[in-house]
Design an enzyme around this catalytic site. Structure first.
Site, PDB file in Angstrom:
ATOM      1  CG  HIS A   1      31.793  15.051  61.585  1.00  0.00           C
ATOM      2  ND1 HIS A   1      30.625  14.409  61.245  1.00  0.00           N
ATOM      3  CD2 HIS A   1      31.857  16.138  60.774  1.00  0.00           C
ATOM      4  CE1 HIS A   1      30.005  15.072  60.282  1.00  0.00           C
ATOM      5  NE2 HIS A   1      30.752  16.138  59.970  1.00  0.00           N
TER       6      HIS A   1
ATOM      7  CG  HIS B   1      33.590  17.419  55.703  1.00  0.00           C
ATOM      8  ND1 HIS B   1      32.642  16.832  54.880  1.00  0.00           N
ATOM      9  CD2 HIS B   1      32.966  17.636  56.889  1.00  0.00           C
ATOM     10  CE1 HIS B   1      31.503  16.708  55.540  1.00  0.00           C
ATOM     11  NE2 HIS B   1      31.673  17.189  56.763  1.00  0.00           N
TER      12      HIS B   1
ATOM     13  CD  GLN C   1      28.315  18.928  51.437  1.00  0.00           C
ATOM     14  OE1 GLN C   1      29.411  18.822  51.939  1.00  0.00           O
ATOM     15  NE2 GLN C   1      27.253  19.352  52.128  1.00  0.00           N
TER      16      GLN C   1
ATOM     17  CG  HIS D   1      26.641  15.602  57.645  1.00  0.00           C
ATOM     18  ND1 HIS D   1      27.492  14.555  57.390  1.00  0.00           N
ATOM     19  CD2 HIS D   1      27.413  16.726  57.646  1.00  0.00           C
ATOM     20  CE1 HIS D   1      28.725  15.009  57.241  1.00  0.00           C
ATOM     21  NE2 HIS D   1      28.701  16.322  57.398  1.00  0.00           N
TER      22      HIS D   1
ATOM     23  CD  GLU E   1      25.879  21.105  59.692  1.00  0.00           C
ATOM     24  OE1 GLU E   1      26.824  21.876  59.856  1.00  0.00           O
ATOM     25  OE2 GLU E   1      25.880  20.208  58.830  1.00  0.00           O
TER      26      GLU E   1
ATOM     27  CG  ASP F   1      32.305  19.780  60.511  1.00  0.00           C
ATOM     28  OD1 ASP F   1      32.392  19.037  59.528  1.00  0.00           O
ATOM     29  OD2 ASP F   1      31.308  20.475  60.736  1.00  0.00           O
TER      30      ASP F   1
END
Length: 425
Positions: A59, A61, A154, A212, A215, A311
């Site tokens: 995971h 970005h 996002q 996701h 969270e 992440d």
């Protein structure tokens, strides 16, 4: 004649004095050291150090990495300010800058023995600039690094205008996995609706999902329950990953005793992100203060596959990081209090063996016939590797050496004491 022979190696499963023979980029033999070594064009004495499959980041970005300070720093350190910052940065992004930062991070990854990354890429920009940039990066790094891309809305699939169409276009361009963020939609109902749409799209296209999910510190953020429902209803078992799940840290035990069996039935995999979860969660608490990471030991005990992800690295959400998955596992071990010998080995597996299964890397492993993707660490076993986060002495991709590092030690000048220290017991 063999292409490469590695001997005197220790393996993660506890076997020692092992020999790995490599031919045509694959493991031709794996056995205890014979009395006479077979001929090879190159022979490496592992010196008893740990030979492992490479590390995997399940995971990440990559579109945001190494953008720290653009357009400004995250002053509060919160998740929501990070998302706001990313929204400010998106209009300023250029394809070339994205490519350069991503390639620089991939160089770091290779040096750390990290040879596979699943990266979420934002699709809420109608230009799909980040998608096009990372598709070019994926092609460029393919000879030495597996890069999976997740189409990630996002700003919310329904909350962001045009996000669903953008996501579909990203998939048409060749993005590998479908992503989502239901807890960031306007309402719980829209979050559930987004999951239905995403699961239906995954079933229609035959693609995996990585969401996701929850969270949040809110124990009532329960989109994982909805994700389990649609996974089973649409026959997606084994193809769905729930990332973060931090709300589970705040849920009561009774509800979790119902939830985890639902996850097992649905064949859901989980990715926790220890560095980021422990940094971003619990921000509204004074004391007692919640840790925020999901219930890793309980999930593992129930048979749910759990991997760890980096992440973020030097981006709007996190100012630190260096592509070292052993840092991630080290933090996970401490946050989850996984300090038994078996549990520590599970933490090592969470950045090596387990994510290989979650990402579907079927040609990946330390068994005969598999591709010879290997890393030699200056440690005797996985637990020592977690303690020291040691030098990656050699990194091989399909039997080809792609990175190396000298052994780490410190010189001493003390009367009556050794002249060097390497921190091994």
């Amino acid at each position: 004649m063999l292409d490469l022979l590695i001997h005197n190696a220790s393996l993660a499963d506890g076997r020692r004095q092992m020999m790995v023979a490599i031919e045509n980029g694959r493991i031709a033999a794996l056995q205890e050291n014979p009395q006479r070594l077979p001929a090879a064009r190159e022979t490496v004495d592992a010196g008893g150090y740990l030979l492992s499959t490479p590390f995997i980041d399940a995971h990440f970005h990559l579109d945001a990495t190494l953008s720290l300070g653009l357009p400004r720093l995250n002053q509060s350190g919160t998740l929501l300010e990070g998302i706001k910052l990313w929204g400010e940065l998106k209009p300023q992004l250029t394809e070339q800058a994205l490519i350069e930062r991503s390639l620089a991070y991939c160089d770091w990854a290779i040096a750390r023995g990290l040879l596979a990354i699943r990266s979420h890429v934002d699709v809420c920009d109608a230009r799909l600039l980040a998608v096009r940039a990372l598709l070019k990066v994926r092609e460029q790094v393919a000879p030495y690094l597996n890069l999976q891309l997740v189409a990630f809305p996002q700003d919310g699939l329904l909350r962001s205008k045009g996000a669903l169409d953008n996501l579909k276009q990203a998939l048409d361009l060749g993005v590998d996995v479908i992503g989502g963020i239901p807890h960031f939609e306007r309402t719980m109902e829209e979050g559930a609706q987004s999951l239905r749409l995403l699961c239906e799209l995954a079933a229609e296209r035959g693609l995996p999902l990585d969401i996701h999910c929850d969270e949040s510190d809110d124990p009532n953020s329960r989109h994982i329950e909805t994700l389990c429902f649609y996974t089973q209803q649409l026959g997606l078992q084994g193809k769905v990953t729930a990332s973060h799940l931090t709300s589970m840290h705040s849920m009561d035990n009774y509800y979790v005793s119902k939830l985890i069996p639902l996850m097992v039935e649905a064949g859901i995999s989980v990715i926790a992100n220890p560095l980021i979860n422990i940094t971003l969660q619990g921000r509204h608490d004074s004391y007692p203060k919640r840790r925020g990471m999901t219930r890793v030991p309980e999930l593992l005990a129930a048979g749910v596959p759990v991997a760890f992800g980096q992440d973020c690295c030097m981006d709007p959400w996190y100012s630190l990081g260096s592509a070292d998955m052993l840092d991630v596992a080290h933090m996970g071990l401490h946050v989850a209090q996984m300090t038994s010998r078996a549990a520590m080995r599970q933490c090592f597996a969470a950045v090596s063996e387990t994510p290989a299964k979650i990402l579907g890397l079927n040609d990946w492993g330390l068994t005969t016939g598999q591709c010879a993707h290997l890393v030699l660490l200056q440690a005797a076993d996985p637990i020592e590797a977690l303690r020291l986060r040691p030098a990656r002495l050699k990194v091989w991709r399909s039997g080809k050496l792609i990175a190396s590092q000298s052994e780490a030690c410190s010189s001493l000048n003390l009367p009556g004491r050794p002249d060097r220290v390497d921190f091994h017991r």
